[in-house]
Design a protein around this motif. Sequence first.
Motif, PDB file in Angstrom:
ATOM      1  N   UNK A  33      -4.278   7.408   5.903  1.00 12.69           N
ATOM      2  CA  UNK A  33      -5.134   8.625   5.994  1.00 12.69           C
ATOM      3  C   UNK A  33      -6.414   8.555   6.973  1.00 12.69           C
ATOM      4  N   UNK A  34      -6.998   7.335   6.567  1.00 11.21           N
ATOM      5  CA  UNK A  34      -7.866   6.841   7.448  1.00 11.21           C
ATOM      6  C   UNK A  34      -7.818   6.615   8.986  1.00 11.21           C
ATOM      7  N   UNK A  35      -6.468   6.550   9.234  1.00  2.00           N
ATOM      8  CA  UNK A  35      -5.946   6.386  10.566  1.00  2.00           C
ATOM      9  C   UNK A  35      -5.779   8.055  11.258  1.00  2.00           C
ATOM     10  N   UNK A  36      -5.636   8.919  10.135  1.00  2.15           N
ATOM     11  CA  UNK A  36      -5.382  10.268  10.624  1.00  2.15           C
ATOM     12  C   UNK A  36      -3.794  10.824  10.404  1.00  2.15           C
ATOM     13  N   UNK A  37      -3.120   9.695   9.507  1.00  2.00           N
ATOM     14  CA  UNK A  37      -1.670  10.256   9.012  1.00  2.00           C
ATOM     15  C   UNK A  37      -1.790  10.776   7.702  1.00  2.00           C
ATOM     16  N   UNK A  38      -0.502  11.405   7.406  1.00  2.00           N
ATOM     17  CA  UNK A  38      -0.483  11.891   6.149  1.00  2.00           C
ATOM     18  C   UNK A  38       1.073  11.866   5.730  1.00  2.00           C
ATOM     19  N   UNK A  39       1.250  11.812   4.281  1.00  2.00           N
ATOM     20  CA  UNK A  39       2.700  11.556   3.852  1.00  2.00           C
ATOM     21  C   UNK A  39       2.352  10.948   2.462  1.00  2.00           C
ATOM     22  N   UNK A  40       3.666  10.394   2.164  1.00  2.00           N
ATOM     23  CA  UNK A  40       3.625   9.737   0.679  1.00  2.00           C
ATOM     24  C   UNK A  40       4.720   8.559   0.838  1.00  2.00           C
ATOM     25  N   UNK A  41       4.659   7.867  -0.230  1.00  2.00           N
ATOM     26  CA  UNK A  41       5.530   6.662  -0.385  1.00  2.00           C
ATOM     27  C   UNK A  41       5.864   6.476  -1.764  1.00  2.00           C
ATOM     28  N   UNK A  42       7.292   6.194  -1.934  1.00  2.00           N
ATOM     29  CA  UNK A  42       7.786   5.812  -3.423  1.00  2.00           C
ATOM     30  C   UNK A  42       7.957   4.515  -3.763  1.00  2.00           C
ATOM     31  N   UNK A  43       7.373   3.592  -4.463  1.00  2.00           N
ATOM     32  CA  UNK A  43       7.400   2.369  -4.680  1.00  2.00           C
ATOM     33  C   UNK A  43       7.879   1.673  -6.059  1.00  2.00           C
ATOM     34  N   UNK A  44       8.663   0.879  -6.178  1.00  2.00           N
ATOM     35  CA  UNK A  44       9.467   0.420  -7.469  1.00  2.00           C
ATOM     36  C   UNK A  44       8.933  -1.027  -7.449  1.00  2.00           C
ATOM     37  N   UNK A  45       8.386  -1.346  -8.793  1.00  2.00           N
ATOM     38  CA  UNK A  45       8.430  -2.857  -9.121  1.00  2.00           C
ATOM     39  C   UNK A  45       9.558  -3.482  -9.824  1.00  2.00           C
ATOM     40  N   UNK A  46       9.590  -4.628 -10.133  1.00  2.00           N
ATOM     41  CA  UNK A  46      10.672  -5.180 -10.775  1.00  2.00           C
ATOM     42  C   UNK A  46      10.543  -4.804 -12.227  1.00  2.00           C
ATOM     43  N   UNK A  47       9.441  -4.522 -12.969  1.00  2.00           N
ATOM     44  CA  UNK A  47       9.699  -3.745 -14.309  1.00  2.00           C
ATOM     45  C   UNK A  47       9.955  -2.547 -14.497  1.00  2.00           C
ATOM     46  N   UNK A  48      10.409  -1.869 -13.187  1.00  2.00           N
ATOM     47  CA  UNK A  48      10.556  -0.528 -13.202  1.00  2.00           C
ATOM     48  C   UNK A  48       9.571   0.491 -13.141  1.00  2.00           C
ATOM     49  N   UNK A  49       8.277  -0.037 -13.048  1.00  2.00           N
ATOM     50  CA  UNK A  49       7.192   0.863 -12.665  1.00  2.00           C
ATOM     51  C   UNK A  49       7.406   1.680 -11.279  1.00  2.00           C
ATOM     52  N   UNK A  50       7.153   2.960 -11.459  1.00  2.00           N
ATOM     53  CA  UNK A  50       7.184   3.934 -10.243  1.00  2.00           C
ATOM     54  C   UNK A  50       5.750   4.297  -9.816  1.00  2.00           C
ATOM     55  N   UNK A  51       5.476   4.240  -8.482  1.00  2.00           N
ATOM     56  CA  UNK A  51       4.326   4.836  -8.132  1.00  2.00           C
ATOM     57  C   UNK A  51       4.727   5.849  -6.824  1.00  2.00           C
ATOM     58  N   UNK A  52       4.133   6.915  -6.622  1.00  2.00           N
ATOM     59  CA  UNK A  52       4.395   7.875  -5.596  1.00  2.00           C
ATOM     60  C   UNK A  52       3.358   8.455  -5.030  1.00  2.00           C
ATOM     61  N   UNK A  53       2.143   7.846  -4.638  1.00  2.00           N
ATOM     62  CA  UNK A  53       1.272   8.454  -4.194  1.00  2.00           C
ATOM     63  C   UNK A  53       1.213   9.081  -2.667  1.00  2.00           C
ATOM     64  N   UNK A  54       0.558  10.081  -2.560  1.00  2.00           N
ATOM     65  CA  UNK A  54       0.544  10.927  -1.133  1.00  2.00           C
ATOM     66  C   UNK A  54      -0.721  11.643  -1.042  1.00  2.00           C
ATOM     67  N   UNK A  55      -1.033  11.817   0.456  1.00  2.00           N
ATOM     68  CA  UNK A  55      -2.224  12.414   0.736  1.00  2.00           C
ATOM     69  C   UNK A  55      -1.852  13.677   1.477  1.00  2.00           C
ATOM     70  N   UNK A  56      -0.579  14.295   1.462  1.00  2.00           N
ATOM     71  CA  UNK A  56      -0.290  15.452   2.207  1.00  2.00           C
ATOM     72  C   UNK A  56      -0.351  16.608   1.114  1.00  2.00           C
ATOM     73  N   UNK A  57      -0.026  17.779   1.350  1.00  2.00           N
ATOM     74  CA  UNK A  57      -0.118  19.014   0.582  1.00  2.00           C
ATOM     75  C   UNK A  57       0.539  18.672  -0.812  1.00  2.00           C
ATOM     76  N   UNK A  58       1.775  18.262  -0.640  1.00  2.00           N
ATOM     77  CA  UNK A  58       2.839  17.957  -1.694  1.00  2.00           C
ATOM     78  C   UNK A  58       3.677  16.997  -1.157  1.00  2.00           C
ATOM     79  N   UNK A  59       4.515  16.459  -2.219  1.00  2.00           N
ATOM     80  CA  UNK A  59       5.320  15.727  -2.109  1.00  2.00           C
ATOM     81  C   UNK A  59       6.629  15.849  -3.118  1.00  2.00           C
ATOM     82  N   UNK A  60       7.808  16.265  -2.609  1.00  2.00           N
ATOM     83  CA  UNK A  60       8.964  16.239  -3.627  1.00  2.00           C
ATOM     84  C   UNK A  60       9.381  14.830  -3.951  1.00  2.00           C
ATOM     85  N   UNK A  61       9.942  14.832  -5.223  1.00  2.00           N
ATOM     86  CA  UNK A  61      10.197  13.323  -5.689  1.00  2.00           C
ATOM     87  C   UNK A  61      11.090  13.355  -6.967  1.00  2.00           C
ATOM     88  N   UNK A  62      12.175  12.601  -7.090  1.00  2.00           N
ATOM     89  CA  UNK A  62      12.546  12.717  -8.561  1.00  2.00           C
ATOM     90  C   UNK A  62      13.239  11.285  -8.644  1.00  2.00           C
TER      91      UNK A  62
END
Length: 77
Positions: A33-62
């Motif tokens: 975002x600091x560079x002017x970009x927008x979007x999001x990412x989906x990340x998983x760790x080895x314990x099965x934790x899910x993170x899906x941050x985004x800086x756009x208007x919305x982000x569909x994920x399941x």
Amino acid sequence: YFIRVAAAARTAIGVAAGQTLAQASQAVIDRIGGLGGDGGLIALDRQGNIAAPYNSQGMKRAWLTTDGEVGVQVFDQ
């Protein structure tokens, strides 16, 4: 922007340095975002934790957990 900041690598490095998955992935989105970009990412760790941050208007994920939990989000973080 995701390629410029090496988003996946930066997330992994943040987790390896002691950040939670949520903290590390949010830091990457903040950097993008600091560079002017927008979007999001989906990340998983080895314990099965899910993170899906985004800086756009919305982000569909399941997801489906190993316990059979099905989750769907569009605008909630």
